[in-house]
Design a protein around this motif. Structure first.
Motif, short mmCIF file in Angstrom:
data_model
loop_
_atom_site.label_atom_id
_atom_site.label_comp_id
_atom_site.label_asym_id
_atom_site.label_seq_id
_atom_site.Cartn_x
_atom_site.Cartn_y
_atom_site.Cartn_z
N PHE A 232 56.30 63.48 -75.24
CA PHE A 232 56.08 63.62 -73.78
C PHE A 232 57.40 63.37 -73.04
O PHE A 232 57.53 62.38 -72.31
N PRO A 233 58.37 64.26 -73.20
CA PRO A 233 59.71 63.99 -72.65
C PRO A 233 59.74 63.85 -71.13
O PRO A 233 60.55 63.11 -70.60
N ASP A 234 58.83 64.54 -70.44
CA ASP A 234 58.88 64.49 -68.97
C ASP A 234 57.74 63.68 -68.37
O ASP A 234 57.47 63.77 -67.17
N ALA A 235 57.07 62.91 -69.20
CA ALA A 235 55.89 62.18 -68.70
C ALA A 235 56.28 61.17 -67.63
O ALA A 235 57.38 60.61 -67.66
N LEU A 236 55.35 60.96 -66.71
CA LEU A 236 55.59 60.00 -65.63
C LEU A 236 55.27 58.60 -66.14
O LEU A 236 54.27 57.98 -65.74
N ILE A 237 56.07 58.11 -67.05
CA ILE A 237 55.80 56.77 -67.59
C ILE A 237 57.03 55.88 -67.41
O ILE A 237 58.16 56.35 -67.39
N GLU A 238 56.74 54.60 -67.26
CA GLU A 238 57.82 53.64 -67.10
C GLU A 238 57.50 52.45 -68.00
O GLU A 238 56.45 51.81 -67.82
N TYR A 239 58.37 52.16 -68.97
CA TYR A 239 58.14 51.02 -69.85
C TYR A 239 58.75 49.77 -69.21
O TYR A 239 59.95 49.73 -68.95
N ARG A 240 57.92 48.77 -68.97
CA ARG A 240 58.37 47.58 -68.24
C ARG A 240 58.62 46.38 -69.12
O ARG A 240 58.90 45.29 -68.63
N GLY A 241 58.44 46.50 -70.44
CA GLY A 241 58.71 45.38 -71.35
C GLY A 241 57.51 44.46 -71.50
O GLY A 241 56.43 44.73 -70.97
N PHE A 242 57.72 43.38 -72.24
CA PHE A 242 56.67 42.38 -72.47
C PHE A 242 56.84 41.27 -71.45
O PHE A 242 57.85 40.58 -71.44
N LEU A 243 55.89 41.10 -70.58
CA LEU A 243 56.02 40.13 -69.48
C LEU A 243 55.20 38.86 -69.74
O LEU A 243 54.22 38.88 -70.48
N THR A 244 55.60 37.78 -69.07
CA THR A 244 54.79 36.56 -69.12
C THR A 244 53.54 36.80 -68.26
O THR A 244 53.52 37.70 -67.43
N THR A 245 52.54 35.95 -68.45
CA THR A 245 51.29 36.11 -67.69
C THR A 245 51.57 36.14 -66.19
O THR A 245 50.99 36.94 -65.44
N LYS A 246 52.46 35.27 -65.74
CA LYS A 246 52.76 35.17 -64.29
C LYS A 246 53.32 36.50 -63.76
O LYS A 246 52.87 37.00 -62.73
N GLU A 247 54.27 37.05 -64.50
CA GLU A 247 54.87 38.32 -64.06
C GLU A 247 53.87 39.46 -64.23
O GLU A 247 53.73 40.33 -63.37
N LEU A 248 53.15 39.42 -65.36
CA LEU A 248 52.24 40.51 -65.69
C LEU A 248 51.15 40.68 -64.63
O LEU A 248 50.87 41.79 -64.16
N GLN A 249 50.54 39.55 -64.22
CA GLN A 249 49.43 39.66 -63.27
C GLN A 249 49.91 40.22 -61.94
O GLN A 249 49.20 40.95 -61.26
N GLN A 250 51.15 39.91 -61.58
CA GLN A 250 51.68 40.40 -60.31
C GLN A 250 51.85 41.93 -60.36
O GLN A 250 51.47 42.63 -59.44
N GLU A 251 52.39 42.41 -61.46
CA GLU A 251 52.63 43.85 -61.61
C GLU A 251 51.32 44.61 -61.81
O GLU A 251 51.12 45.69 -61.26
N LEU A 252 50.44 44.02 -62.60
CA LEU A 252 49.15 44.64 -62.89
C LEU A 252 48.34 44.82 -61.61
O LEU A 252 47.71 45.87 -61.39
N GLY A 253 48.38 43.81 -60.75
CA GLY A 253 47.62 43.84 -59.50
C GLY A 253 47.99 45.02 -58.61
O GLY A 253 47.18 45.47 -57.79
N LYS A 254 49.21 45.52 -58.77
CA LYS A 254 49.67 46.63 -57.92
C LYS A 254 49.14 47.98 -58.39
O LYS A 254 49.38 49.00 -57.75
N CYS A 255 48.45 47.99 -59.55
CA CYS A 255 48.04 49.28 -60.13
C CYS A 255 46.62 49.64 -59.71
O CYS A 255 45.78 48.78 -59.48
#
Ligand code: UDP
Length: 354
Positions: A232-255
């Motif tokens: 999927f060379p042109d897919a609209l994806i962004e890999y954000r890495g492995f996050l801590t729970t604190k960071e993860l919940q903040q980013e997840l909430g925006k989705c």
């Protein structure tokens, strides 16, 4: 008050992401039981870290995750195996504890059970995986009834002895997850990046809808991830890495939603309840743990397994879901104190029947 020793998964240190959802389960359960006045110590591979819990780090080489192998794989341990080293440690300190709890899926701790004086409870974190592990589990549950716990009924159904296991579900510390009612126009996928999770299906679905996908988690199999990027060379994806729970919940909430596309029978899917806690609805294949978590049309959509079209249709309807209902479900069903109560009852039965 019970004094309990948890013996952690042998595929990765706690905090690395290599162990998947069981890492969060160990943290949460240790906290829930400590809150109820019990004393919990955790033995885990060196480099492990838990918040407010005593961890005894043990050196040695990690196990290969069993889900990467075939059903008929022989029982295999590396040289200087951390699994064996953790259980040697447990053997020397067993008399200081009322109970030992095994969180590893491997053959060895089941096999060792009759050689210990202290009762061992086994918490099983995956469905049936290999012939050898199924066999040893059957032998041990026959001999020590009541000592097996697992997450869900779907998971239990993969084992011949499933109806004799305690079904304990999972939980999270809701205070660590902020509710977000103003999502951006993006979707989330999170978890170990490994073939059994079928990330490629989520990527294919967002390719059709044109809504970007943020990917969070540990790349467990690099070749698998490279293949997705190639396919999927042109897919609209962004890999954000492995996050801590604190960071993860903040980013997840925006989705706008969490996509869960596992190819295997997911034993539970801790990421599902983390999403709900942030107010994020779930779009998941209708099998395994997620099928017992998502309330159809209320906190997400369950779609036909392996159907990209099903995912696409659900994505189009996601704005119908009330994000408050998602948070509410997390609060009603997945609180840490309720998890603590369930495990406490199970552990009390095991320590008084001796
Ligand atoms: N996770 C994390 N950071 C990330 C992505 C995932 O800590 O960036 C954690 C997540 O909190 C969850 C685990 O990875 O506890 C995945 O567990 P799940 O039960 O969904 O699946 P498993 O890996 O056990 O099959």
């Amino acid at each position: 008050m019970l004094k309990i020793l948890f013996v952690s998964t042998s595929v990765g240190s706690l905090g690395s992401g290599q162990g998947g959802g069981v890492e969060l389960t160990v943290q949460n359960l240790a906290q829930a039981l400590s809150d109820k006045g019990h004393c919990i110590d955790v033995v885990a591979p060196e480099g492990s870290w838990l918040k407010d819990v005593r961890v005894i780090g043990i050196a040695g080489n990690l196990q290969i995750p069993v889900q990467t192998q075939s059903r008929d794989v022989p029982i295999c341990l590396p040289d200087d195996a951390v699994l064996a080293n953790m259980w040697s440690y447990a053997q020397t300190v067993q008399h200081e504890y009322d109970l030992l709890v095994n969180f590893a899926f491997d053959w060895l701790p089941f096999y060792l059970t009759p050689f210990f004086d202290t009762t061992i409870a086994h918490f099983i974190s995956m469905g049936s995986m290999t012939i050898a592990s199924d066999r040893i589990m059957e032998q041990i549950i026959d001999r020590y009834p009541g000592t097996f716990g697992l997450y869900t009924k779907s998971q239990a159904d993969t084992f011949s002895f499933g109806d004799r296991c305690e079904i304990l579900s999972s939980a999270i510390d809701l205070a660590l997850y902020d509710f977000n009612n103003s999502p951006e126009d993006c979707l989330a996928w999170l978890g170990r990046i490994a073939p059994e999770k079928a990330l490629e299906d989520a990527v294919a679905a967002v390719n059709t809808t044109g809504i970007p996908l943020k990917i969070f988690g540990k790349i467990q199999e690099q070749a698998y991830w490279d293949e997705i990027c190639r396919d999927f060379p042109d897919a609209l994806i962004e890999y954000r890495g492995f996050l801590t729970t604190k960071e993860l919940q903040q980013e997840l909430g925006k989705c706008r939603a969490l996509l869960m596309t596992p190819r295997w029978i997911e034993a539970f899917g801790n990421v599902a309840i983390e999403a709900l806690a942030c107010g994020v609805p779930i779009i998941a294949y209708n099998r395994g743990g997620p099928s017992e978590i998502v309330q159809q049309g209320k906190t997400g959509f369950l779609v036909e397994p392996d159907s990209i079209t099903g995912l696409v249709e659900a994505i189009k309807q996601i704005k119908q879901i009330d994000r408050f209902a998602c948070r509410q479900q997390a609060e009603d069903e997945y609180s840490l104190s309720a998890l603590g109560d369930r495990f406490e009852q199970w552990f009390k039965k095991l320590t008084t029947n001796k």
